[in-house]
Design a protein around this motif. Structure first.
Motif, PDB file in Angstrom:
ATOM      1  N   ASN A 149      -5.868  -0.034  -1.581  1.00 31.40           N
ATOM      2  CA  ASN A 149      -6.444   1.081  -2.323  1.00 31.40           C
ATOM      3  C   ASN A 149      -5.398   1.504  -3.351  1.00 31.40           C
ATOM      4  O   ASN A 149      -4.465   2.229  -3.025  1.00 31.40           O
ATOM      5  CB  ASN A 149      -6.789   2.220  -1.378  1.00 31.40           C
ATOM      6  CG  ASN A 149      -7.416   3.391  -2.113  1.00 31.40           C
ATOM      7  OD1 ASN A 149      -7.920   3.238  -3.222  1.00 31.40           O
ATOM      8  ND2 ASN A 149      -7.334   4.552  -1.511  1.00 31.40           N
ATOM      9  N   PRO A 192      -4.138   3.524  -6.444  1.00 33.85           N
ATOM     10  CA  PRO A 192      -4.488   4.733  -7.182  1.00 33.85           C
ATOM     11  C   PRO A 192      -4.758   4.437  -8.662  1.00 33.85           C
ATOM     12  O   PRO A 192      -4.160   3.534  -9.246  1.00 33.85           O
ATOM     13  CB  PRO A 192      -3.234   5.621  -7.052  1.00 33.85           C
ATOM     14  CG  PRO A 192      -2.548   5.113  -5.825  1.00 33.85           C
ATOM     15  CD  PRO A 192      -2.838   3.650  -5.790  1.00 33.85           C
ATOM     16  N   GLY A 215       2.106   6.715  -6.949  1.00 37.46           N
ATOM     17  CA  GLY A 215       1.109   7.638  -7.483  1.00 37.46           C
ATOM     18  C   GLY A 215       1.645   9.046  -7.649  1.00 37.46           C
ATOM     19  O   GLY A 215       1.030   9.875  -8.314  1.00 37.46           O
ATOM     20  N   ASP A 239       0.915   3.996  -3.033  1.00 37.02           N
ATOM     21  CA  ASP A 239       0.700   5.423  -2.768  1.00 37.02           C
ATOM     22  C   ASP A 239       1.884   6.254  -3.251  1.00 37.02           C
ATOM     23  O   ASP A 239       1.715   7.304  -3.873  1.00 37.02           O
ATOM     24  CB  ASP A 239       0.481   5.661  -1.266  1.00 37.02           C
ATOM     25  CG  ASP A 239      -0.829   5.072  -0.767  1.00 37.02           C
ATOM     26  OD1 ASP A 239      -1.721   4.788  -1.605  1.00 37.02           O
ATOM     27  OD2 ASP A 239      -0.951   4.863   0.457  1.00 37.02           O
ATOM     28  N   LYS A 240       3.095   5.768  -2.952  1.00 33.98           N
ATOM     29  CA  LYS A 240       4.312   6.486  -3.348  1.00 33.98           C
ATOM     30  C   LYS A 240       4.412   6.581  -4.874  1.00 33.98           C
ATOM     31  O   LYS A 240       4.782   7.615  -5.423  1.00 33.98           O
ATOM     32  CB  LYS A 240       5.522   5.755  -2.780  1.00 33.98           C
ATOM     33  CG  LYS A 240       6.806   6.515  -2.786  1.00 33.98           C
ATOM     34  CD  LYS A 240       7.880   5.709  -2.041  1.00 33.98           C
ATOM     35  CE  LYS A 240       9.122   6.507  -1.858  1.00 33.98           C
ATOM     36  NZ  LYS A 240      10.140   5.746  -1.109  1.00 33.98           N
ATOM     37  N   GLN A 281       0.835  -1.206   0.000  1.00 31.41           N
ATOM     38  CA  GLN A 281       0.000   0.000   0.000  1.00 31.41           C
ATOM     39  C   GLN A 281       0.869   1.254   0.000  1.00 31.41           C
ATOM     40  O   GLN A 281       0.595   2.205  -0.736  1.00 31.41           O
ATOM     41  CB  GLN A 281      -0.948   0.005   1.194  1.00 31.41           C
ATOM     42  CG  GLN A 281      -1.917   1.177   1.182  1.00 31.41           C
ATOM     43  CD  GLN A 281      -2.833   1.145  -0.022  1.00 31.41           C
ATOM     44  OE1 GLN A 281      -3.621   0.229  -0.177  1.00 31.41           O
ATOM     45  NE2 GLN A 281      -2.742   2.153  -0.889  1.00 31.41           N
ATOM     46  N   GLU A 282       1.932   1.247   0.815  1.00 28.48           N
ATOM     47  CA  GLU A 282       2.838   2.397   0.841  1.00 28.48           C
ATOM     48  C   GLU A 282       3.458   2.645  -0.533  1.00 28.48           C
ATOM     49  O   GLU A 282       3.564   3.789  -0.980  1.00 28.48           O
ATOM     50  CB  GLU A 282       3.946   2.166   1.872  1.00 28.48           C
ATOM     51  CG  GLU A 282       3.482   2.223   3.303  1.00 28.48           C
ATOM     52  CD  GLU A 282       4.556   1.808   4.295  1.00 28.48           C
ATOM     53  OE1 GLU A 282       5.729   1.603   3.883  1.00 28.48           O
ATOM     54  OE2 GLU A 282       4.222   1.677   5.490  1.00 28.48           O
TER      55      GLU A 282
END
Length: 140
Positions: free
Chosen positions: A134, A136, A60, A57-58, A53-54
């Motif tokens: 989640n 992106p 994105g 997110d990164k 997840q990290e």
């Protein structure tokens, strides 16, 4: 005593061998596909899912410059990839990172919508026993 094999017999033997190779190859691919479909994605650890997840997110927020984007990808792969226990979730994260960087650099092949959806489904399948991911969106 053996007689020499005639040309027609050689062609028959070659044709039989070719058919056998094609049939065995098809069976191999079929068994491999059925195995993957029946087993589904491997279960990732909770730590792998948090790390994934990290990284999603990164990724994105890839830098907009070509060289910065390449350096960003290298940095992610060098620092975070060795931490994964499950190689399946690592592969899906890697696809996403590569696609996001290639969008900035203009290098590489962007995913089709189907490939992206497949990656999302696989990634979420790896973490289905842990936390929901989640991921992106990808701008096509």
């Amino acid at each position: 005593m053996f007689t020499s094999v005639k040309t027609a017999e050689k062609k028959t033997i070659a044709l039989f061998a070719l058919v056998a190779v094609v049939v065995l190859t098809g069976i191999g691919f079929g068994v491999s596909y059925a195995w993957r479909e029946s087993r589904g994605p491997t279960a990732a650890t909770a730590e792998d899912c948090v790390l994934a997840q990290e990284l999603f997110d990164k990724a994105g927020t890839v830098p907009s410059g070509k060289e910065e984007a390449k350096a960003f990808e290298k940095e992610i792969r060098a620092m975070d990839y060795p931490q994964f226990v499950d190689q399946g979730i690592r592969t899906e994260v890697g696809k996403y990172v590569t696609w996001k960087v290639s969008k900035v650099t203009g290098e590489g092949t962007p995913p089709s919508r189907e490939k992206f959806d497949e990656m999302v489904e696989n990634a979420q399948g790896h973490c289905s026993d842990q936390q929901p991911l989640n991921i992106p969106a990808y701008d096509f």
